[in-house]
Scaffold this active site. Structure first.
Site, PDB file in Angstrom:
ATOM      1  N   VAL A  64       0.861  -1.178   0.000  1.00 46.88           N
ATOM      2  CA  VAL A  64       0.000   0.000   0.000  1.00 46.88           C
ATOM      3  C   VAL A  64       0.898   1.228   0.000  1.00 46.88           C
ATOM      4  O   VAL A  64       1.993   1.212   0.556  1.00 46.88           O
ATOM      5  CB  VAL A  64      -0.978   0.020   1.205  1.00 46.88           C
ATOM      6  CG1 VAL A  64      -2.038  -1.054   1.040  1.00 46.88           C
ATOM      7  CG2 VAL A  64      -0.255  -0.134   2.514  1.00 46.88           C
ATOM      8  N   SER A  65       0.432   2.270  -0.661  1.00 47.38           N
ATOM      9  CA  SER A  65       1.262   3.453  -0.867  1.00 47.38           C
ATOM     10  C   SER A  65       1.393   4.353   0.348  1.00 47.38           C
ATOM     11  O   SER A  65       2.382   5.058   0.490  1.00 47.38           O
ATOM     12  CB  SER A  65       0.707   4.278  -2.032  1.00 47.38           C
ATOM     13  OG  SER A  65       0.653   3.496  -3.192  1.00 47.38           O
TER      14      SER A  65
END
Length: 186
Positions: free
Chosen positions: A9-10
């Site tokens: 996930v960013s």
């Protein structure tokens, strides 16, 4: 032959559980997860651990390819994995499955078009730069060395000051002084 999952996930605010659950449900025996790291960063901690963990014959399973890498490095990555005997499979992009002949063929076709895109962008960029130069425009950041600063730098240099001392006196970097003096022939 293991199926190894990778999730990413960013941002730290995002929850990777949906990716982890999907990868485990699809047969991943181990899942590596990075939190808050961009796909453009190649040395993400858990990604590096995942690469170290995988062996010849393993399959890397991802939710989507963009979880692994940005498009510029993706095809290089898939090639590197293939050289190590590691396949890659995407849960949401069924055409990406290098464990099948059709997946390998699809990858080859996409890789050719990706390289064409990279080469075309490079060619267009070079043509644009050449045109700009022919019009007298030079790209890049403007120099901090104004004519007044250059004159002062030359004078200080003639007085025996080194480039670091000159840079401090003028409020610019040593490299700016060095480039300016080199361009002026001093």
């Amino acid at each position: 032959m293991n199926i190894i999952g990778y999730a990413r996930v960013s941002t730290r605010d995002q929850d990777p559980q949906y990716q982890e659950h999907a990868l485990t449900a699809a047969g991943a025996s181990k899942v590596f997860t990075d939190h808050g790291d961009s796909s453009r960063i190649r040395d993400r901690p858990r990604w590096v651990a995942c690469l170290d963990y995988m062996r010849d014959g393993d399959t890397l399973l991802v939710h989507r390819l963009d979880r692994v890498s940005g498009e510029w490095h993706l095809f290089q990555l898939i090639s590197e994995l293939a050289e190590r005997g590691i396949n890659i499979r995407s849960l949401t992009e069924p055409e990406v499955d290098t464990t099948t002949p059709m997946g390998k063929a699809f990858y080859g076709i996409v890789a050719v078009f990706a390289q064409l895109r990279i080469d075309t962008i490079r060619e267009n960029t070079m043509a644009g730069l050449a045109h700009a130069r022919s019009q007298g425009r030079v790209g890049g950041r403007p120099t901090v060395m104004t004519p007044e600063r250059l004159q002062a730098a030359v004078l200080l240099h003639q007085q025996g000051k080194n480039k670091t001392q000159i840079g401090k006196a003028l409020g610019v970097s040593r490299m700016a002084v060095a480039r300016a003096l080199e361009r002026s022939g001093t």
